[in-house]
Design an enzyme around this catalytic site. Structure first.
Site, mmCIF file in Angstrom:
data_model
loop_
_atom_site.group_PDB
_atom_site.id
_atom_site.type_symbol
_atom_site.label_atom_id
_atom_site.label_comp_id
_atom_site.label_asym_id
_atom_site.label_seq_id
_atom_site.Cartn_x
_atom_site.Cartn_y
_atom_site.Cartn_z
ATOM 1 N N HIS A 127 0.832 -1.200 0.000
ATOM 2 C CA HIS A 127 0.000 0.000 0.000
ATOM 3 C C HIS A 127 0.871 1.257 0.000
ATOM 4 O O HIS A 127 0.589 2.213 -0.722
ATOM 5 C CB HIS A 127 -0.919 0.020 1.232
ATOM 6 C CG HIS A 127 -2.197 -0.715 1.058
ATOM 7 N ND1 HIS A 127 -2.272 -2.085 1.077
ATOM 8 C CD2 HIS A 127 -3.463 -0.257 0.862
ATOM 9 C CE1 HIS A 127 -3.532 -2.446 0.909
ATOM 10 N NE2 HIS A 127 -4.275 -1.359 0.774
ATOM 11 N N HIS A 165 1.900 -3.882 9.326
ATOM 12 C CA HIS A 165 3.247 -3.528 8.882
ATOM 13 C C HIS A 165 4.067 -2.901 9.991
ATOM 14 O O HIS A 165 3.545 -2.140 10.805
ATOM 15 C CB HIS A 165 3.208 -2.541 7.705
ATOM 16 C CG HIS A 165 2.850 -3.168 6.417
ATOM 17 N ND1 HIS A 165 3.679 -4.035 5.759
ATOM 18 C CD2 HIS A 165 1.743 -3.056 5.663
ATOM 19 C CE1 HIS A 165 3.093 -4.437 4.646
ATOM 20 N NE2 HIS A 165 1.904 -3.865 4.569
#
Length: 192
Positions: free
Chosen positions: A127, A166
């Site tokens: 992303h 993440h």
């Protein structure tokens, strides 16, 4: 004599793997703290919304909006974005599946993520890579949008930490990779 040897062995420096484990433990602590701090506004609802804004459909909508308003840059921006994403996808996939870094919620049994990612590995953040690729191309082609698109890209990266999928270094690597690939695409296309 035996004691001397064992005391010498215990005074040796730790092997590099131990140092990497210490670095990972430090990042685990940073990640847990940062994720909790970023969840506070809306208990993750805002992070979910920001993260979704970085899904692929947004880039297409932006490109179509440029055509809809009759921008003379609509076609060049679309072409550069297509080239940049054509470069990004295989490189991102290769890195992620070669390095195979586990996601935080897989490594940290006490941590609960807000979402489950669509794949197993976290490095680099896809992303964030895509968001910074898009922001860099957009800022180069439409400089008036530079500040808002880079703020948005940074928020996409932070949202991925807030959601628990993440580590901070995944985000930093994604930002660097996306920006570099955008500049490569801009250069290959002759836009810069």
């Amino acid at each position: 004599m035996m004691m001397k040897t064992s005391s010498l062995a215990s005074n040796r420096k730790s092997p590099p793997l131990t140092k990497w484990m210490q670095v990972q433990q430090f990042e685990d602590r940073c990640f847990c703290w940062l994720s909790q701090q970023l969840r506070r506004p809306g208990d993750g609802a805002l992070a979910r919304w920001i993260s979704r804004s970085g899904d692929g459909y947004g880039y297409l909508i932006f490109s179509l909006a440029l055509f809809a308003v009759g921008s003379p840059l609509a076609l060049p921006v679309l072409q550069i974005l297509l080239l940049a994403f054509a470069l990004e996808l295989p490189i991102y996939w290769l890195l992620k599946n070669t390095l195979r870094r586990s996601r935080p919620y897989s490594r940290l049994p006490h941590f609960a993520s807000l979402i489950q990612a669509s794949d197993k590995f976290s490095f680099p953040s896809g992303h964030t890579t895509a968001a910074f690729l898009f922001a860099t191309v957009t800022a180069a082609m439409l400089p008036a949008l530079a500040i808002p698109v880079f703020i948005w890209a940074a928020l996409v990266g932070l949202s991925r930490i807030a959601l628990g999928v993440h580590y901070p270094t995944d985000i930093l690597a994604g930002a660097a990779l996306g920006s570099a690939l955008a500049w490569l695409a801009l250069s290959l296309s002759g836009a810069i």
